[in-house]
Design a protein around this motif. Sequence first.
Motif, PDB file in Angstrom:
ATOM      1  N   GLY A  47       0.798  -1.278   0.063  1.00 39.09           N
ATOM      2  CA  GLY A  47      -0.001  -0.032  -0.018  1.00 39.09           C
ATOM      3  C   GLY A  47       0.711   1.338  -0.038  1.00 39.09           C
ATOM      4  N   GLY A  48       1.978   1.188   0.967  1.00 40.58           N
ATOM      5  CA  GLY A  48       3.239   2.317   0.780  1.00 40.58           C
ATOM      6  C   GLY A  48       3.318   2.578  -0.574  1.00 40.58           C
ATOM      7  N   SER A  49       3.708   1.806  -1.620  1.00 40.23           N
ATOM      8  CA  SER A  49       4.166   1.942  -2.943  1.00 40.23           C
ATOM      9  C   SER A  49       2.940   2.428  -3.663  1.00 40.23           C
ATOM     10  CB  SER A  49       4.967   0.858  -3.502  1.00 40.23           C
ATOM     11  OG  SER A  49       5.979   0.345  -2.706  1.00 40.23           O
ATOM     12  N   LEU A  50       1.919   1.973  -3.605  1.00 40.98           N
ATOM     13  CA  LEU A  50       0.731   2.434  -4.384  1.00 40.98           C
ATOM     14  C   LEU A  50       0.406   3.473  -3.858  1.00 40.98           C
ATOM     15  CD1 LEU A  50      -1.239  -1.132  -4.462  1.00 40.98           C
ATOM     16  CD2 LEU A  50       0.141  -0.107  -6.243  1.00 40.98           C
ATOM     17  N   PHE A  51       0.351   3.883  -2.642  1.00 36.12           N
ATOM     18  CA  PHE A  51      -0.021   5.212  -2.541  1.00 36.12           C
ATOM     19  C   PHE A  51       1.178   6.405  -2.916  1.00 36.12           C
ATOM     20  CE2 PHE A  51      -2.558   3.469   1.515  1.00 36.12           C
ATOM     21  CZ  PHE A  51      -3.717   3.781   0.893  1.00 36.12           C
ATOM     22  N   MET A  52       2.172   6.049  -2.937  1.00 36.87           N
ATOM     23  CA  MET A  52       3.296   6.725  -3.607  1.00 36.87           C
ATOM     24  C   MET A  52       3.009   7.125  -4.901  1.00 36.87           C
ATOM     25  SD  MET A  52       6.053   5.796  -5.780  1.00 36.87           S
ATOM     26  CE  MET A  52       6.400   4.338  -5.692  1.00 36.87           C
ATOM     27  N   GLN A  53       2.583   6.053  -5.607  1.00 37.21           N
ATOM     28  CA  GLN A  53       2.414   6.277  -7.186  1.00 37.21           C
ATOM     29  C   GLN A  53       0.872   6.969  -7.167  1.00 37.21           C
ATOM     30  OE1 GLN A  53       0.860   2.570  -8.783  1.00 37.21           O
ATOM     31  NE2 GLN A  53       2.237   2.896 -10.585  1.00 37.21           N
ATOM     32  N   GLN A  54       0.065   6.944  -6.415  1.00 39.83           N
ATOM     33  CA  GLN A  54      -1.090   7.659  -6.419  1.00 39.83           C
ATOM     34  C   GLN A  54      -0.875   9.240  -5.939  1.00 39.83           C
ATOM     35  OE1 GLN A  54      -4.036   7.239  -3.297  1.00 39.83           O
ATOM     36  NE2 GLN A  54      -5.936   7.401  -4.869  1.00 39.83           N
ATOM     37  N   LYS A  55      -0.107   9.382  -5.039  1.00 40.08           N
ATOM     38  CA  LYS A  55       0.169  10.948  -4.587  1.00 40.08           C
ATOM     39  C   LYS A  55       0.910  11.571  -5.350  1.00 40.08           C
ATOM     40  CE  LYS A  55      -0.525   9.519   0.325  1.00 40.08           C
ATOM     41  NZ  LYS A  55      -1.872  10.330   0.774  1.00 40.08           N
ATOM     42  N   ALA A  56       2.064  10.993  -6.220  1.00 37.17           N
ATOM     43  CA  ALA A  56       2.989  11.614  -7.145  1.00 37.17           C
ATOM     44  C   ALA A  56       3.817  12.365  -6.332  1.00 37.17           C
ATOM     45  CB  ALA A  56       1.823  12.179  -8.249  1.00 37.17           C
ATOM     46  N   PHE A  57       4.472  12.109  -5.508  1.00 39.49           N
ATOM     47  CA  PHE A  57       5.718  12.857  -4.697  1.00 39.49           C
ATOM     48  C   PHE A  57       6.383  13.765  -5.484  1.00 39.49           C
ATOM     49  CE2 PHE A  57       4.675   9.572  -1.406  1.00 39.49           C
ATOM     50  CZ  PHE A  57       3.583  10.300  -0.697  1.00 39.49           C
ATOM     51  N   SER A  58       6.858  14.709  -5.387  1.00 36.29           N
ATOM     52  CA  SER A  58       7.760  15.407  -6.003  1.00 36.29           C
ATOM     53  C   SER A  58       9.235  15.163  -6.329  1.00 36.29           C
ATOM     54  CB  SER A  58       7.871  16.904  -5.446  1.00 36.29           C
ATOM     55  OG  SER A  58       8.334  17.020  -4.098  1.00 36.29           O
ATOM     56  N   ASN A  59       9.649  14.370  -5.290  1.00 33.22           N
ATOM     57  CA  ASN A  59      11.092  13.826  -5.440  1.00 33.22           C
ATOM     58  C   ASN A  59      11.213  12.581  -4.434  1.00 33.22           C
ATOM     59  OD1 ASN A  59      11.849  14.776  -2.871  1.00 33.22           O
ATOM     60  ND2 ASN A  59      11.569  16.793  -3.814  1.00 33.22           N
ATOM     61  N   VAL A  60      12.256  11.998  -4.725  1.00 35.15           N
ATOM     62  CA  VAL A  60      12.429  10.863  -4.022  1.00 35.15           C
ATOM     63  C   VAL A  60      12.602  10.796  -2.491  1.00 35.15           C
ATOM     64  CG1 VAL A  60      15.256  10.752  -4.533  1.00 35.15           C
ATOM     65  CG2 VAL A  60      14.060   8.411  -3.976  1.00 35.15           C
ATOM     66  N   GLY A  61      13.279  12.206  -2.030  1.00 36.72           N
ATOM     67  CA  GLY A  61      13.198  12.521  -0.682  1.00 36.72           C
ATOM     68  C   GLY A  61      11.805  12.480   0.125  1.00 36.72           C
ATOM     69  N   VAL A  62      10.893  13.061  -0.706  1.00 35.38           N
ATOM     70  CA  VAL A  62       9.554  13.110  -0.043  1.00 35.38           C
ATOM     71  C   VAL A  62       9.033  11.578   0.146  1.00 35.38           C
ATOM     72  CG1 VAL A  62       7.230  13.823  -0.358  1.00 35.38           C
ATOM     73  CG2 VAL A  62       9.196  15.227  -0.672  1.00 35.38           C
ATOM     74  N   ALA A  63       9.132  10.736  -0.718  1.00 40.88           N
ATOM     75  CA  ALA A  63       8.899   9.330  -0.812  1.00 40.88           C
ATOM     76  C   ALA A  63       9.439   8.613   0.144  1.00 40.88           C
ATOM     77  CB  ALA A  63       9.013   8.747  -2.499  1.00 40.88           C
ATOM     78  N   THR A  64      10.832   8.818   0.308  1.00 40.37           N
ATOM     79  CA  THR A  64      11.497   8.256   1.516  1.00 40.37           C
ATOM     80  C   THR A  64      11.000   8.472   2.743  1.00 40.37           C
ATOM     81  OG1 THR A  64      13.272   8.284   0.215  1.00 40.37           O
ATOM     82  CG2 THR A  64      13.717   7.854   2.355  1.00 40.37           C
ATOM     83  N   VAL A  65      10.581   9.999   2.955  1.00 39.33           N
ATOM     84  CA  VAL A  65      10.175  10.541   4.232  1.00 39.33           C
ATOM     85  C   VAL A  65       8.729   9.840   4.556  1.00 39.33           C
ATOM     86  CG1 VAL A  65       9.009  12.591   5.541  1.00 39.33           C
ATOM     87  CG2 VAL A  65      11.522  12.441   4.373  1.00 39.33           C
ATOM     88  N   TYR A  66       8.101   9.613   3.364  1.00 36.99           N
ATOM     89  CA  TYR A  66       6.517   9.084   3.410  1.00 36.99           C
ATOM     90  C   TYR A  66       6.762   7.560   4.037  1.00 36.99           C
ATOM     91  CZ  TYR A  66       2.099   7.035   2.206  1.00 36.99           C
ATOM     92  OH  TYR A  66       0.717   6.463   2.240  1.00 36.99           O
ATOM     93  N   GLY A  67       7.657   6.864   3.404  1.00 37.83           N
ATOM     94  CA  GLY A  67       7.958   5.498   3.935  1.00 37.83           C
ATOM     95  C   GLY A  67       8.440   5.496   5.253  1.00 37.83           C
TER      96      GLY A  67
END
Length: 205
Positions: free
Chosen positions: A130-150
């Motif tokens: 779900g974390g990866s699918l939400f990352m896909q859905q939310k379209a984070f601006s950069n990899v840093g934001v995706a890492t923080v989200y994880g």
Amino acid sequence: MEEYLSTFVRSIFVDNMIFAYYLGMCSFLAVSKNVKTALGLGMAVTFILVCTLPINYMLENYILKEGAMSWLGAEYAGVNLSFLSLIIFIAIIASFTQLVEMVVEKFAPALYASLGIFLPLIAVNCAILGGSLFMQQKAFSNVGVATVYGLGSGIGWMLAIVGMAAIREKLAYSDIPKPLKGLGITFIITGLMGMAFMCFSGLKI
């Protein structure tokens, strides 16, 4: 910096995997009997989320989605491999789960034995996928934001399972009606905690 802080806080409290989306409930209910075991599983889930989300983000944005491979040249701009995203995400998650399983078995055999089948089942834990699918859905601006989200999602899941384990340890000494003992009272408490977390949904973070 504000985006990182907002994403981190929201992923823990507002978009909590357990109490907002009820993801990862199988291991949450089965392993939340002991605080030490719950903490070990929570740390493993957090580690896998922190490792897999940035990798899956880069794969999504530089290889899989339509136009992502334009950096290779104009002839690749129309390539769309998004139909492979689910398979790739699961493969990455399974790889890191195998790594965590080997490390835990080597350095913490007692924890490995107490987690049992639920450690390898992290690979199919819907909270992690779900974390990866939400990352896909939310379209984070950069990899840093995706890492923080994880990181935030993992901490939120860990806090939820450790909190439930602490409550269940106390309930072992409580006078609970016989029909509600075990999973009955656990479902009720999970629902009440989920409703409590809904208070955060109105916050503008």
